[in-house]
Design an enzyme around this catalytic site. Structure first.
Site, PDB file in Angstrom:
ATOM      1  N   THR A  91      19.210  17.689 -11.640  1.00 54.63           N
ATOM      2  CA  THR A  91      19.432  17.849 -10.186  1.00 54.63           C
ATOM      3  C   THR A  91      19.434  19.327  -9.799  1.00 54.63           C
ATOM      4  O   THR A  91      18.832  19.718  -8.794  1.00 54.63           O
ATOM      5  CB  THR A  91      20.798  17.218  -9.798  1.00 54.63           C
ATOM      6  OG1 THR A  91      20.786  15.854 -10.208  1.00 54.63           O
ATOM      7  CG2 THR A  91      21.065  17.322  -8.315  1.00 54.63           C
ATOM      8  N   HIS A 118      13.191  13.410  -4.787  1.00 54.81           N
ATOM      9  CA  HIS A 118      14.258  12.440  -5.070  1.00 54.81           C
ATOM     10  C   HIS A 118      13.697  11.317  -5.938  1.00 54.81           C
ATOM     11  O   HIS A 118      12.520  10.968  -5.829  1.00 54.81           O
ATOM     12  CB  HIS A 118      14.745  11.853  -3.732  1.00 54.81           C
ATOM     13  CG  HIS A 118      15.595  10.628  -3.891  1.00 54.81           C
ATOM     14  ND1 HIS A 118      16.957  10.687  -4.024  1.00 54.81           N
ATOM     15  CD2 HIS A 118      15.263   9.315  -3.970  1.00 54.81           C
ATOM     16  CE1 HIS A 118      17.427   9.459  -4.174  1.00 54.81           C
ATOM     17  NE2 HIS A 118      16.428   8.608  -4.140  1.00 54.81           N
TER      18      HIS A 118
HETATM   19  O1  CDP Z   1      18.959  13.706  -6.565  1.00 54.66           O
HETATM   20  P1  CDP Z   1      19.894  13.414  -7.724  1.00 54.66           P
HETATM   21  O2  CDP Z   1      20.157  11.928  -7.919  1.00 54.66           O
HETATM   22  O3  CDP Z   1      19.456  14.104  -8.992  1.00 54.66           O
HETATM   23  O4  CDP Z   1      21.307  14.099  -7.354  1.00 54.66           O
HETATM   24  P2  CDP Z   1      22.542  13.560  -6.497  1.00 54.66           P
HETATM   25  O5  CDP Z   1      23.779  14.017  -7.193  1.00 54.66           O
HETATM   26  O6  CDP Z   1      22.397  12.105  -6.196  1.00 54.66           O
HETATM   27  O7  CDP Z   1      22.445  14.405  -5.148  1.00 54.66           O
HETATM   28  C1  CDP Z   1      21.560  14.036  -4.112  1.00 54.66           C
HETATM   29  C2  CDP Z   1      20.942  15.281  -3.539  1.00 54.66           C
HETATM   30  O8  CDP Z   1      21.952  16.078  -2.941  1.00 54.66           O
HETATM   31  C3  CDP Z   1      20.306  16.210  -4.566  1.00 54.66           C
HETATM   32  O9  CDP Z   1      19.004  15.814  -4.946  1.00 54.66           O
HETATM   33  C4  CDP Z   1      20.307  17.548  -3.828  1.00 54.66           C
HETATM   34  O10 CDP Z   1      19.244  17.637  -2.902  1.00 54.66           O
HETATM   35  C5  CDP Z   1      21.604  17.453  -3.035  1.00 54.66           C
HETATM   36  N1  CDP Z   1      22.694  18.205  -3.677  1.00 54.66           N
HETATM   37  C6  CDP Z   1      23.093  19.430  -3.123  1.00 54.66           C
HETATM   38  O11 CDP Z   1      22.551  19.851  -2.101  1.00 54.66           O
HETATM   39  N2  CDP Z   1      24.108  20.159  -3.724  1.00 54.66           N
HETATM   40  C7  CDP Z   1      24.712  19.711  -4.842  1.00 54.66           C
HETATM   41  N3  CDP Z   1      25.682  20.443  -5.389  1.00 54.66           N
HETATM   42  C8  CDP Z   1      24.314  18.473  -5.411  1.00 54.66           C
HETATM   43  C9  CDP Z   1      23.308  17.744  -4.811  1.00 54.66           C
HETATM   44 MG    MG Z   2      21.112  10.563  -6.671  1.00 54.95          MG
END
Ligand code: CDP
Ligand code: MG
Length: 150
Positions: A91, A118
């Protein structure tokens, strides 16, 4: 066979070279069942990112997703949820750059929020997210097909 939702975030959709590379990677690895440009309005974000509501990055994330069009695809392959998330990488982009320098997020991500793309994290999430972004898509027919083939 599985299906998953891939969503290409706004800054990548504006980058022609990144889009060519990602499309090629997708073509090598998956069958695309449907695809379209989508605008992730604040209303759509509220549904799509419901699990993150209240987190410190929620406003930053939903504002960014609403900053321009995104590109959504329904991908199909064996174990495609894990496969697409593997191609994305971690991520956090700063982590991706060190641990997996060839992954999509290392190559095209810009920050924690602008991490390129995503990918659904489970079968339930895939069904839910496809239902939100492709309400016209016949999920029932696909899951019957998927069951028949497996
Ligand atoms: O997308 P993924 O499932 O890998 O991560 P998530 O933990 O489900 O978080 C969703 C989205 O939130 C991420 O893809 C990032 O764009 C955003 N995010 C963020 O802006 N800051 C963070 N500390 C963690 C996530
Ligand atoms: Mg996610």
């Amino acid at each position: 066979m599985e299906i998953t939702l891939a969503l290409i975030k706004p800054h990548v959709l504006r980058n022609t070279y990144a889009m060519q590379q990602i499309r090629a990677l997708i073509a090598q690895n998956f069958t695309v069942l449907d695809q379209k440009e989508v605008h992730i309005t604040k209303e759509l974000s509220a549904k799509f990112y419901a699990e993150h509501r209240g987190k410190f990055f929620y406003h930053r994330l939903t504002s960014f997703m609403n900053s321009g069009p995104c590109y959504a695809l329904i991908l199909q392959s064996e174990a495609c949820i894990k496969k697409w998330r593997g191609l994305l990488g971690p991520t956090k982009v700063f982590r991706a750059v060190y641990s997996d320098p060839d992954c999509i997020r290392a190559l095209y991500g810009l920050s924690d929020t602008r991490n390129a793309c995503h990918g659904s994290d489970s079968e339930e999430s895939a069904m839910r997210e496809i239902g939100i972004l492709f309400p016209e898509f016949k999920l029932d027919a696909v899951s019957r097909e998927v069951k028949k083939k497996t």
